[in-house]
Write an enzyme that holds these catalytic residues in place. Structure first.
Site, mmCIF file in Angstrom:
data_model
loop_
_atom_site.group_PDB
_atom_site.id
_atom_site.type_symbol
_atom_site.label_atom_id
_atom_site.label_comp_id
_atom_site.label_asym_id
_atom_site.label_seq_id
_atom_site.Cartn_x
_atom_site.Cartn_y
_atom_site.Cartn_z
ATOM 1 C CG ASP A 124 -1.910 -1.047 1.187
ATOM 2 O OD1 ASP A 124 -2.299 -1.659 -0.028
ATOM 3 O OD2 ASP A 124 -2.413 -1.759 2.459
ATOM 4 C CG LEU A 125 0.566 6.185 -0.653
ATOM 5 C CD1 LEU A 125 1.265 6.464 -1.660
ATOM 6 C CD2 LEU A 125 -0.674 7.290 -0.514
#
Length: 258
Positions: A124-125
């Site tokens: 994820d980011l």
């Protein structure tokens, strides 16, 4: 006594020329490390992939080789031996080739001398840590499939009360909002004030799995680090750095896969 019969000689059979197996072009391009199959499908939809200079219209196009195939006007080299790299992904970068919103991606941090690579799975980011990169689309898929059983290891810093017993219950799996998550080996590592560090090992790697499971248990995840993927550890690889897995280690590992 009649003379013994001479052994009968089988008629010579013409040798058959070996032919490459026809395959979908999207599969061959992924195998050559151009991009993931999903990204290649988007490239084809955007008419970025051509054969003999003519853009193709479907990822189901059947070919036997990448001869005369170009991407963005550049010829695609036939796949060579798979290569695997470790990348210490910093937080704040998308695991994607590009982002419509203009956010930075991992490709903004990779060194320019690196060959064309695709990520194995995603982070994820705001998740950091080990991200494997490979030149081979087939190896990527092999590493990602839950059926292969490759273990992903994480350390999570979370806020909120939690017991070791609650974490041990995850070994049986858990269902959240109709989604079934498989067995997770989770252990309390240490407490620092109001925060708890938790070690987790899983083999499925569903989208945001670690965060969703811990949030379901009432925790707020403030930091998430992937520390290993299969036998390949993050270890002391500096943030933003890339190094290559030795070929003999990769070959030995692939022999263990199901």
């Amino acid at each position: 006594m009649p003379p013994p019969e001479k052994p009968r000689r089988e008629p010579d059979r013409p040798l058959r020329a070996s032919k490459a197996e026809p395959q979908r072009i999207a599969k061959l391009l992924a195998r050559a490390g151009v991009a993931s199959r999903r990204e290649i499908e988007r490239m084809i939809e955007a008419r970025r992939v051509s054969i003999d200079g003519v853009p193709i219209e479907t990822p189901a196009t059947i070919v036997t080789s990448l001869h005369n195939v170009t991407v963005d006007g550049q010829p695609v080299e036939a796949p060579t031996a798979a290569r695997l790299f470790r990348f210490h992904k910093p937080p704040g970068y998308l695991t994607a080739e590009r982002d419509p919103k203009g956010r930075p991606t991992i490709y903004d941090r990779l060194p320019p001398e690196l060959p064309r690579v695709v990520p194995v799975g995603r982070l994820d980011l705001n998740t950091e840590g080990l991200l494997l990169l490979t030149t081979d689309g087939g190896l990527k898929r092999q590493l990602e499939l839950p059926a292969t059983g490759v273990t992903r290891s994480y350390r999570a810093r979370a806020y909120g009360p939690i017991s070791q017993t609650q974490l041990e219950d995850l070994i049986e799996g858990i269902e959240i909002d109709g989604i079934r998550y498989g067995s997770i080996d989770a252990n309390l590592e240490r407490r620092t004030g109001t925060n708890t560090w938790i070690e987790m090992k899983l083999t499925e790697g569903k989208n945001r799995e670690v965060r969703r499971v811990l949030e379901h248990l009432g925790l707020k995840v403030s930091r998430l680090i992937r520390t290993a993927y299969g036998p390949f550890p993050l270890a002391d690889l500096p943030v933003g750095a890339v190094d290559e897995v030795k070929q003999h280690e990769l070959v030995a590992f692939r022999k263990t896969l199901k």
